[in-house]
Design a protein around this motif. Sequence first.
Motif, PDB file in Angstrom:
ATOM      1  N   ILE A  50       0.313  -1.463  -0.251  1.00 40.03           N
ATOM      2  CA  ILE A  50      -0.085   0.310  -0.083  1.00 40.03           C
ATOM      3  C   ILE A  50       1.063   1.613   0.871  1.00 40.03           C
ATOM      4  O   ILE A  50       0.811   2.424  -0.951  1.00 40.03           O
ATOM      5  N   ARG A  68       0.394   6.601  -6.619  1.00 42.28           N
ATOM      6  CA  ARG A  68      -0.339   7.860  -6.996  1.00 42.28           C
ATOM      7  C   ARG A  68      -0.840   8.763  -6.383  1.00 42.28           C
ATOM      8  O   ARG A  68      -1.466   9.847  -6.718  1.00 42.28           O
ATOM      9  N   THR A 104       1.933   1.712  -3.697  1.00 47.33           N
ATOM     10  CA  THR A 104       1.231   2.268  -4.589  1.00 47.33           C
ATOM     11  C   THR A 104       0.657   3.577  -3.878  1.00 47.33           C
ATOM     12  O   THR A 104       0.353   4.388  -4.462  1.00 47.33           O
ATOM     13  N   LEU A 105       0.921   3.834  -2.970  1.00 48.07           N
ATOM     14  CA  LEU A 105       0.292   5.341  -2.984  1.00 48.07           C
ATOM     15  C   LEU A 105       1.503   6.411  -2.811  1.00 48.07           C
ATOM     16  O   LEU A 105       0.992   7.687  -3.182  1.00 48.07           O
TER      17      LEU A 105
END
Lengths: 292, 762
Positions: free
Chosen positions: A271, A278, A274-275
């Motif tokens: 996570i 993004r 990915t964060l």
Amino acid sequence: MFNFKSYVKADSIQEAIGFLERDPEAHLIAGGTDVLVKLHKAKGQFSHLIDIHDIAELNFITRNDEGDLIIGPLSCFTSVAESTLIRKYIPILSEAILTIGGPQVRNMATIGGNLCNGVPSADSATPLMALNAVVSIEGSHGLRQMPLEDFFLGPSRVALEHHEILTAITVTRDNYTGYCGHFFKYAMRNAMDIATIGCSALCKVEDDILTDLRLAYGVAAPVPIRCKSTEDNVRGRRISSELLDDIGQAVINDVRPRTSWRAARDFRLQIIATLAHRVVKQAIMNAGGTIQ
Amino acid sequence: MAIGRSVKRVDAVAKVTGRARYTDDFFIPGMLAARYLRSTIAHGRVKKIDTRRAASLPGVEAVFTYEDVPRNKFATAGHPYSLDAAHKDVADRLLLTRHVRYWGDEIAVAVAENDLILQEALKLIEIEYEAYEPLVTLEASLAKGAREIHVGSKNVIGESHYAVGGKIQDALAGADVVLEGRYQTQICQHCHIENHIAYAYMDDLEHIVVVSSTQIPHIARRIVGEALGLPWGRIRVIKPYIGGGFGAKQDVILEPMVAFLTMKLGGRPVKIDLSREECMIATRTRHPFEVKMRAGANKDGTLVALDMDVLSNTGAYASHGHSVAGAAGAKARSLYPRAAMRYHARTVYTNLPTAGAMRAYGAPQLEFALDCIIEEAARKIGMDPVEFRIKNVARQGDADPLSGERFESCGLVECLQRGKQLIRWDEKRAALAKRRPGPVRRGLGVACFSYASGTYPVCMEIAGARMILNQDGSLHVQVGATEIGQGLDTIVAQMAAETIGIPFEDVHVVSTQDTDVAPFDTGAYASRQAYVTSNAVFRAARELKARILEHAGRVSGILGGELDILDGAIVHRGDASRKVVSLREVALDAYYDKQRGGQLTAEVSHKTCTNAPTFGCTFVEVEVDVPLCKVQIKEIYNVHDSGVILHPAMARGQVQGGAAMGIAAGLYEEMLIDPKTGRIYNNNFLDYKIPTVVDVPDIGCEFIETYEPTSGYGNKALGEPPIISPPPAIRNAIWDATGVQINELPMTPHRLYRYFKEAGLL
């Protein structure tokens, strides 16, 4: 029913400090959204309370002549999130705060309480850290200031002596001017939840160059953290999807998530990476950057 | 006509204005509070306990331990009593225990003036344990030489099987394709708003009055009697309004203890009000199932064989025990009645919180596994998953292959066809087939279910209804069936109004059940009440109507047979516009005319000996964010065949509430347990993740209305069923989106991460 043994109400900073000096077991209570939960669990150490909720001199949001934003720690989340100053100059803080609890909790909970509670998941911590916020602390020995980043010592531990109170949170003008940001809270549900991972990115973009990046995470370590080595590595680079991929890779070396029954380390790393990709991408786009 | 209209709920104003009274709203001066001392180990034995310091704390009235309670072992499941010894619920509990069987087991109880004193008192109880290894998993419990959680049980509480449609091995051997899978469901919580609460007192020296938040007052009376060794007639149970139950209150949990305490304290009122944290470990949960499945299908799309093997985990005490796995198995027969089927189930004790009844009673667990393998069969033979189901599911005229009972009404095929239209299945599938997979993907899923409208023929199904025509021509109705938030009182008023011919507003329903006063009915469970109770209400209303008309005949001089009741007036049967006399005049005459008068009432206790299967399906479109391991529901529809819809607005409410609970079970909720100690990690609403209003999408809901001739008003069960099919539909949509089959619940990001990683998506 709560089993507390003593309760006093302070009307000023000085009075609160006086109460703290007199009772070594005392704890401050402001909005009560953390303390009452601890009392509910019948934790004996929270049974001596000093109520600071109504100290007027700690409840304000202003912008001074230098353009610095100063937030009184007793400002409730709703008033911070809805403040025209906050929304105009540091909207990332407003975004982050609106992910906390539900409306009732945000009406009671204070921003100072969120920071002083010292948990790694504090949602107001990462945007303020990305903004290089400074905290003011007053105690029987007077006033001192420190970067918010240094305020967090460990899980539920902050740099307050027993006799001290957080009195202001300051974001100086140079720390928000020209920056755009984005906040994302990753949790198991979209309201009334504790962050699995929280991420704040603040950036400055000039001519397709990422001239500055500040990336902060909650629950990625025992305290909220900034990803300094990632920031140093990417500062000044041209904006591209490879840059975002690099950021996603690099943050792994800046974070120290752990496995708990709430989430496993490898899942948190997934996570976090990915964060990074993004949230930074969105921050760049908010700053007017385009990604090839 | 009251049936089929969304009339205002009879309790709407009381509840919205906060005037409706729940158990905690009643107060008796001098009421004492009680609290359990709960074990801090999951398995073991109390070596020593010393309560003297606690008992001497000012404000403490008494402390009792396992040494002080009656030696009557009792069963807690909210089933009707069984005369058949083999079918009796397992009696494995005492009021307090020395032998600790789960983390939080009840060793002692303190009574004091208030809860703060109790908190202090419990800290003063000194206790020494001999700890045993906690048996948290089925494997550990069934391992050779595992310690027996209940002596003599071998840790297995029950086992059952059936086989229909021929030899399963032959059917599998003859099938074109054979699939095999293992599936796992989780421990869920009911999460009713009102926690378990009860108090008791004595008005005399003999009778114990218990006021409780229960779904089953008449059963509670019997079980209190059994637990205390008292004749059942000496117990009186009163059920006021209750804040939800979902099956957790189809169990007797606090009632025997408060009854015991008031008896010990000379009849003084004693209350136990469990905290949410206690409620989540020490009441009831949903049984997790481990299911092994085999399915056989032919290339033409015929499902020929289903072989099901279930291990159900009941936790520390029996409660509903093996009944849940047994009942689950029956639902497969009414869903795919033409396939050869074998079902085998065993229910196992472990050192976990006790599982009991929960909305849809085992069906969600089994249906999850069933719909996983059905989906795989459809995909394996290359058939559209909806078409495969349509080809194989029950149709009107099919019969339960075991009991031979014919399905009088069945609209499942129509439900599937309607759901397909609603979600635009064909159009979206065609579009999805062309899309290149990216990090965020979409998929479509379907699942269907069958459920029952009661417990017949397993249990006795009695419902009682009593009607009194008041002097003003209005009606009082009393039933033994219980309003637990689902709207039963309103439905009963609609039924009475419909059959007698009076305005809905003129029907007053007595909401409280008091076992000294209310007609007998076993209560709210098995989605039975609107079905079983309808038969009693219908007959009582018909009888009362005949009596009213007979008396109207005496009043008017017109033969009763030529009269009818319409909208509260007596009219000519052939010509409704010819009003003869008002109902009020007839009622006054009946009450007060000294010659021909006599009160007009009816009371019926009716035994229902049918059980209509009810059907439905879920269609869902999801978006899966693969790197973030998150599922978002874009569209979801539940389509139900529940016979005639009695109250469309409340029916939609049931479907939306049930489907939301299904989404919760599919994507969010599970009890987390420390595998080493058996301690529950998340017995609170921060860590037990019920989705909130911003997490649950809009839920589309439609009904295919059939007419069920075995019920009073053509209706079938609807209370529990909406929860069943959302989880497998979501699971099948995730498969459609990602190519990954998730074979366990819930499909949280943590679990998706593991599956996506294994599948190489991450």
